[in-house]
Design an enzyme around this catalytic site. Sequence first.
Site, mmCIF file in Angstrom:
data_model
loop_
_atom_site.group_PDB
_atom_site.id
_atom_site.type_symbol
_atom_site.label_atom_id
_atom_site.label_comp_id
_atom_site.label_asym_id
_atom_site.label_seq_id
_atom_site.Cartn_x
_atom_site.Cartn_y
_atom_site.Cartn_z
ATOM 1 N N TYR A 244 0.842 -1.195 0.000
ATOM 2 C CA TYR A 244 0.000 0.000 0.000
ATOM 3 C C TYR A 244 0.875 1.241 0.000
ATOM 4 O O TYR A 244 1.757 1.387 0.854
ATOM 5 C CB TYR A 244 -0.889 0.005 1.253
ATOM 6 C CG TYR A 244 -1.783 1.210 1.384
ATOM 7 C CD1 TYR A 244 -2.825 1.424 0.490
ATOM 8 C CD2 TYR A 244 -1.595 2.132 2.415
ATOM 9 C CE1 TYR A 244 -3.668 2.524 0.623
ATOM 10 C CE2 TYR A 244 -2.437 3.224 2.563
ATOM 11 C CZ TYR A 244 -3.470 3.422 1.662
ATOM 12 O OH TYR A 244 -4.300 4.516 1.788
ATOM 13 N N ASP B 134 8.939 2.768 1.127
ATOM 14 C CA ASP B 134 7.788 3.414 1.761
ATOM 15 C C ASP B 134 7.832 3.032 3.232
ATOM 16 O O ASP B 134 7.391 1.954 3.631
ATOM 17 C CB ASP B 134 6.503 2.930 1.097
ATOM 18 C CG ASP B 134 5.262 3.602 1.662
ATOM 19 O OD1 ASP B 134 5.323 4.107 2.802
ATOM 20 O OD2 ASP B 134 4.216 3.599 0.979
ATOM 21 N N LYS C 299 3.275 8.887 9.874
ATOM 22 C CA LYS C 299 2.862 8.241 11.115
ATOM 23 C C LYS C 299 3.776 8.551 12.292
ATOM 24 O O LYS C 299 3.648 9.575 12.919
ATOM 25 C CB LYS C 299 2.697 6.737 10.891
ATOM 26 C CG LYS C 299 1.570 6.400 9.897
ATOM 27 C CD LYS C 299 1.232 4.947 9.871
ATOM 28 C CE LYS C 299 0.221 4.605 8.782
ATOM 29 N NZ LYS C 299 -1.093 5.220 8.952
#
Length: 442
Positions: free
Chosen positions: A146, A248, A276
Site C-alpha cells: 500500500y 515506503d 505516522k
Amino acid sequence: MMNGKPVRQRSAALYERAGRVLAGGVSSDARRGPGVPLYVDRAAGARLWDVDGTEYVDYVLAQGPMLLGHSAPAVVDAVAAQLGRGQAYAAQHPLEVEAAELVCRLVPGADLVRFNTVGSEAVIGAWRIARGATGRQKILKFEGHYHGWLDAALWSLHPAVDAAGPVDSPVPVPGTGGQQRSSAGDLVIAPWNDAETLTALMAAHGTEIAAIVMEPVLCNTGCIAPVPGFLDTVRELCRSYGCLLIFDEVITGFRLAAGGAQEYLGVTPDLAVYGKAIAGGLPVAAIAGRREVMDVVTRGEVGHAGTFNSNPLGMAAAVGNLTAIERDRDTIYPHLYRLGGRLMAGIREAAAQAGVPMLVDGPGPVFQTYLTPAAAVRDYRDFAATDRAGMGVLHRELLARGVNVVPRGLWFLSAAHTDDDVDRTLEVVADALRALRGQVAV
C-alpha cells in the site's frame, strides 16, 4: 453490560448522528466495519477510553504513529509551547530546520528532506522525484503493498486473486471505483519475495522503470519481511538498470529502529517516505534521500509544494518526538522488541491451547496474527488464503473484552506498554480464542 459485553449506547447514538452528516458515517474507509465503530473520548499511554467509559489496551496506536504512547509528554509539551506562537505561517521557521536535521541524523540514507502532510502525497512526491531524476515514467510496485489512496498508487493492494492475473505476471487491479484507469499504464506489478519473477520482469521493462517501490517490511498485508537475499536482488537490479529504490517507510519508519527499516534491514534506498511515527500522531510526512537524487528539487527541475508542508505545530511535534527517540533509543527499542516477543509467544501458546490454527509473525514492535494452518505467509496471495473473515470476528471479540487491535490482525507496540498490559492482553486473547471456536470453522 449485556451478555458480558459492554453496551455502547453513546457510541451508537453518535454513529446514528454521523450517518446523517458523514458519508458512510465515518471519515475514512479504513474505519468502516460491521457494527458501531469505536468512538474515542481520550487516550493516554497504552490506553483508550471510549465515549461510554470503556477502557481499552490499545495496539492500534492510531495505525502505528504513537511509538511513545498516546499523549506522550515529549509531543504534548512541544505542541503546547508552539500553539500560541502560530498555527500556520506559509513561511520558513526554525522548527522545520531542526526537524530535518533530526531526520538526517537518524535515517542512514537521508541527506536532504522535504516535508509533506500525509504519507499518500509524499509517496507521489517521491515518484515524481524518481521520474525527474531518471527521465523515465514507470514505477514497479509489489502486489499487496500500500502506497496511499491516491489514484496513481492505489493498484493491486488486495485484489481478488482471480482478477490479479498469473502469479508470475500480475496485472494492475484498481482499488476503488472512480479511479483514474490510465495511471495503470505507468505501473509494473510484481509478486513480493519472488526474486526470479522480479528479475524476469525487469529484463522486460527495466529500461522504462524509474523506481522500484516497496514497503520494506510489508505491514499493510500481514507483516511480511523480505526473505533472505530478496533485497540484495532488488538493490542489484536497480543498479543494473539505472533505476532508483524507494522505501515506503510510512509504517516502518522510526518503528523498527531509530533509523527505520533501513537500519533494521541494513539496506539503504535512494529515497524513502515517512509518516505516522515521525510526529507522534500529528499529520507530518517526509521524503528523504540521497543528495544527488533530491537535488532535482533543489535545482527546481521537479516541483514540490504544499501550503501545510512543515506546518509549525507538526514540526514542533516531530522535534519533540524525534528528540525523545534519539535520546532514548537504547531504552525504547529493546523494550518494544522484548514486549512484542513476549506477546507474540503468549498468543501462539493461547491459540495452541484453544485449538485455533494461528500464525503469529513479525519483528515485535509490529506483528501480525493470521488465522491459517500455514507455517509462513510470504506474499499477498498467501495472505489472501488466510481466514480474513475469521480475523474480523476475532477483532470484535477482542474489542468487546477491552483489547483494541487493527481489524485485519496487525498489532503495534509502544514504549508505554507494560508487562502488566501484556498479562491482561493474554488473558483476553485466550478467552476470545475460545469464543472464536464457536463462531468460525477451525
